[in-house]
Scaffold this active site. Structure first.
Site, mmCIF file in Angstrom:
data_model
loop_
_atom_site.group_PDB
_atom_site.id
_atom_site.type_symbol
_atom_site.label_atom_id
_atom_site.label_comp_id
_atom_site.label_asym_id
_atom_site.label_seq_id
_atom_site.Cartn_x
_atom_site.Cartn_y
_atom_site.Cartn_z
ATOM 1 N N SER A 6 0.841 -1.197 0.000
ATOM 2 C CA SER A 6 0.000 0.000 0.000
ATOM 3 C C SER A 6 0.877 1.248 0.000
ATOM 4 O O SER A 6 1.639 1.490 0.937
ATOM 5 C CB SER A 6 -0.895 0.014 1.238
ATOM 6 O OG SER A 6 -1.434 1.307 1.410
ATOM 7 N N HIS A 31 -1.209 -1.251 -4.308
ATOM 8 C CA HIS A 31 -2.487 -0.932 -3.668
ATOM 9 C C HIS A 31 -2.564 0.577 -3.437
ATOM 10 O O HIS A 31 -1.683 1.174 -2.818
ATOM 11 C CB HIS A 31 -2.576 -1.685 -2.338
ATOM 12 C CG HIS A 31 -3.870 -1.549 -1.621
ATOM 13 N ND1 HIS A 31 -4.979 -2.316 -1.910
ATOM 14 C CD2 HIS A 31 -4.240 -0.736 -0.604
ATOM 15 C CE1 HIS A 31 -5.971 -1.990 -1.102
ATOM 16 N NE2 HIS A 31 -5.555 -1.023 -0.295
ATOM 17 N N ASP A 33 -4.849 3.653 -1.926
ATOM 18 C CA ASP A 33 -5.951 3.969 -1.017
ATOM 19 C C ASP A 33 -6.497 5.362 -1.305
ATOM 20 O O ASP A 33 -5.800 6.357 -1.119
ATOM 21 C CB ASP A 33 -5.451 3.899 0.432
ATOM 22 C CG ASP A 33 -5.139 2.476 0.851
ATOM 23 O OD1 ASP A 33 -6.087 1.665 0.890
ATOM 24 O OD2 ASP A 33 -3.956 2.158 1.098
ATOM 25 N N MET A 35 -9.084 8.083 -0.171
ATOM 26 C CA MET A 35 -9.923 8.483 0.969
ATOM 27 C C MET A 35 -10.478 9.873 0.726
ATOM 28 O O MET A 35 -9.772 10.736 0.210
ATOM 29 C CB MET A 35 -9.080 8.482 2.248
ATOM 30 C CG MET A 35 -8.383 7.164 2.525
ATOM 31 S SD MET A 35 -7.521 7.223 4.098
ATOM 32 C CE MET A 35 -6.602 5.678 4.021
ATOM 33 N N HIS A 64 -8.449 0.926 -3.964
ATOM 34 C CA HIS A 64 -9.380 0.735 -2.854
ATOM 35 C C HIS A 64 -10.043 2.076 -2.556
ATOM 36 O O HIS A 64 -9.416 2.971 -2.003
ATOM 37 C CB HIS A 64 -8.562 0.214 -1.648
ATOM 38 C CG HIS A 64 -9.315 0.122 -0.367
ATOM 39 N ND1 HIS A 64 -8.674 -0.045 0.851
ATOM 40 C CD2 HIS A 64 -10.637 0.147 -0.091
ATOM 41 C CE1 HIS A 64 -9.578 -0.103 1.814
ATOM 42 N NE2 HIS A 64 -10.771 0.022 1.281
ATOM 43 N N MET A 66 -12.269 4.429 -0.507
ATOM 44 C CA MET A 66 -12.893 4.615 0.812
ATOM 45 C C MET A 66 -13.606 5.952 0.757
ATOM 46 O O MET A 66 -13.109 6.966 1.268
ATOM 47 C CB MET A 66 -11.812 4.623 1.911
ATOM 48 C CG MET A 66 -11.330 3.245 2.284
ATOM 49 S SD MET A 66 -9.720 3.282 3.089
ATOM 50 C CE MET A 66 -8.664 3.314 1.647
ATOM 51 N N MET A 135 -11.423 -5.815 5.416
ATOM 52 C CA MET A 135 -10.617 -4.904 6.235
ATOM 53 C C MET A 135 -10.338 -5.572 7.575
ATOM 54 O O MET A 135 -11.260 -6.033 8.254
ATOM 55 C CB MET A 135 -11.358 -3.582 6.469
ATOM 56 C CG MET A 135 -11.516 -2.693 5.251
ATOM 57 S SD MET A 135 -9.988 -2.382 4.348
ATOM 58 C CE MET A 135 -8.976 -1.586 5.607
ATOM 59 N N GLY A 140 -8.823 4.028 7.070
ATOM 60 C CA GLY A 140 -8.540 5.452 7.241
ATOM 61 C C GLY A 140 -7.070 5.746 7.494
ATOM 62 O O GLY A 140 -6.593 6.818 7.146
ATOM 63 N N GLY A 142 -2.830 4.048 7.974
ATOM 64 C CA GLY A 142 -1.867 2.964 7.978
ATOM 65 C C GLY A 142 -1.339 2.744 9.388
ATOM 66 O O GLY A 142 -1.596 3.555 10.290
ATOM 67 N N GLY A 143 -0.624 1.657 9.578
ATOM 68 C CA GLY A 143 0.078 1.429 10.834
ATOM 69 C C GLY A 143 -0.780 1.027 12.015
ATOM 70 O O GLY A 143 -0.351 1.149 13.156
ATOM 71 N N ASP A 173 -6.613 -6.569 4.360
ATOM 72 C CA ASP A 173 -5.945 -5.266 4.390
ATOM 73 C C ASP A 173 -5.938 -4.684 5.810
ATOM 74 O O ASP A 173 -6.993 -4.421 6.374
ATOM 75 C CB ASP A 173 -6.714 -4.331 3.427
ATOM 76 C CG ASP A 173 -6.118 -2.947 3.297
ATOM 77 O OD1 ASP A 173 -5.079 -2.659 3.917
ATOM 78 O OD2 ASP A 173 -6.713 -2.138 2.552
ATOM 79 N N GLY A 174 -4.727 -4.493 6.341
ATOM 80 C CA GLY A 174 -4.594 -3.789 7.616
ATOM 81 C C GLY A 174 -3.862 -4.585 8.673
ATOM 82 O O GLY A 174 -4.264 -5.697 9.023
ATOM 83 N N GLY A 175 -2.739 -4.051 9.134
ATOM 84 C CA GLY A 175 -2.005 -4.691 10.229
ATOM 85 C C GLY A 175 -1.314 -5.981 9.836
ATOM 86 O O GLY A 175 -1.150 -6.879 10.667
ATOM 87 N N GLY A 195 1.201 -1.972 4.157
ATOM 88 C CA GLY A 195 1.735 -0.623 3.984
ATOM 89 C C GLY A 195 2.931 -0.392 4.865
ATOM 90 O O GLY A 195 4.088 -0.424 4.429
ATOM 91 N N SER A 196 2.672 -0.170 6.171
ATOM 92 C CA SER A 196 3.756 0.207 7.083
ATOM 93 C C SER A 196 4.814 -0.893 7.205
ATOM 94 O O SER A 196 5.994 -0.596 7.365
ATOM 95 C CB SER A 196 3.195 0.574 8.459
ATOM 96 O OG SER A 196 2.354 -0.452 8.928
HETATM 97 C C1 DX5 Z 1 -6.217 1.549 5.596
HETATM 98 C C2 DX5 Z 1 -5.807 1.171 4.215
HETATM 99 C C3 DX5 Z 1 -4.658 0.230 4.116
HETATM 100 C C4 DX5 Z 1 -3.401 0.715 4.793
HETATM 101 C C5 DX5 Z 1 -2.786 -0.492 5.423
HETATM 102 O O1 DX5 Z 1 -7.405 2.243 5.529
HETATM 103 O O2 DX5 Z 1 -6.892 0.550 3.528
HETATM 104 O O3 DX5 Z 1 -4.418 -0.176 2.791
HETATM 105 O O4 DX5 Z 1 -2.462 1.331 3.955
HETATM 106 O O5 DX5 Z 1 -1.721 -0.103 6.186
HETATM 107 P P1 DX5 Z 1 -0.937 -1.069 7.166
HETATM 108 O O6 DX5 Z 1 -0.433 -2.222 6.337
HETATM 109 O O7 DX5 Z 1 0.135 -0.215 7.715
HETATM 110 O O8 DX5 Z 1 -1.928 -1.536 8.210
HETATM 111 ZN ZN ZN Z 2 -6.446 -0.288 1.497
#
Ligand code: DX5
Ligand code: ZN
Length: 213
Positions: A6, A31, A33, A35, A64, A66, A135, A140, A142-143, A173-175, A195-196
């Site tokens: 991401s 990916h 994002d 928003m 993606h 949002m 999700m 909303g 990352g990290g 997606d996420g964490g 992402g992170s």
């Molecule tokens: C959050 C995004 C993710 C985000 C994931 O709303 O949809 O794609 O970048 O970030 P990590 O991998 O750091 O949780």
């Molecule tokens: Zn995403």
């Protein structure tokens, strides 16, 4: 496991360089994002920037959305011809129509579910879509930390997917990091967003490789 880094966690002051570096890894998709500050409490990038990214990216885009008013945003992003374009199920009233619109442009259509959203509304649309994006954090930012109950949801989704549309991919997606990747694989994920974990690593190549199990 397919891997989609991401860009949300990339260094935006050096975005071009970041896109080149990440595309030189063994990742499968980029990916993106999007928003809008309404559906989620954050703002990211619009079609002008994503168009520039698409020009230099050597990996296909996984967008993606949002956003509120996803119909409007599909019209903005579909011309960029991503591989996948995904919309949130919580937000779209006429989901069947919107999925048809995405697919009619030769783009694979995805449906995204927030962590708490029931799988029930997926049942009838599942045979028509290419991707379900689960999700595993509240969208909303990352990290954030992986929400443990989404693992059970992943298991339930795999059963539903195998029954109704075995071709449909399950993305999460996420964490996500090397710490939970095995668990995610065992429980049914075909594709992960990170992402992170990737952009926080010294070596993006190694980080991507650690998720490709
Ligand atoms: C959050 C995004 C993710 C985000 C994931 O709303 O949809 O794609 O970048 O970030 P990590 O991998 O750091 O949780
Ligand atoms: Zn995403």
């Amino acid at each position: 496991m397919l891997v989609a880094p991401s860009l949300l966690s990339a260094d935006f002051l050096n975005l071009g360089k970041e896109v080149e570096t990440i595309c030189a890894t063994t990742c499968d998709y980029l990916h993106i994002d999007v928003m809008d500050g309404h559906f989620v409490p954050n703002l990211t990038i619009g079609p002008l920037v994503v168009e520039k990214i698409a020009k230099i990216a050597t990996k296909p885009l996984d967008i993606h959305l949002m956003t509120r008013n996803s119909e409007f945003f599909v019209k903005l992003f579909a011309p960029l011809k991503p591989a996948f374009l995904s919309v949130h199920i919580e937000e779209v009233c006429h989901l069947d129509r919107l999925i048809e619109e995405i697919k009619s442009q030769g783009i694979k259509a995805g449906v995204v579910l927030n962590p708490h959203t029931s799988l029930e509304n997926l049942r009838y649309i599942l045979p028509k879509i290419d991707l379900v994006l689960l999700m595993s954090v509240n969208p909303g930012f990352g990290g954030q930390k992986f929400i443990p109950y989404t693992l059970q949801k992943l298991r339930d989704l795999r059963i539903l997917r195998d029954e109704l549309n075995p071709q449909c991919l399950i993305e999460i997606d996420g964490g996500i990091s090397a710490q939970n990747i095995v668990l995610l694989k065992e429980n049914g994920a075909d594709m992960v967003v990170a992402g992170s974990y990737i952009f926080g690593a010294k070596d993006y190549y190694e980080a991507v490789e650690s998720l490709r199990i």
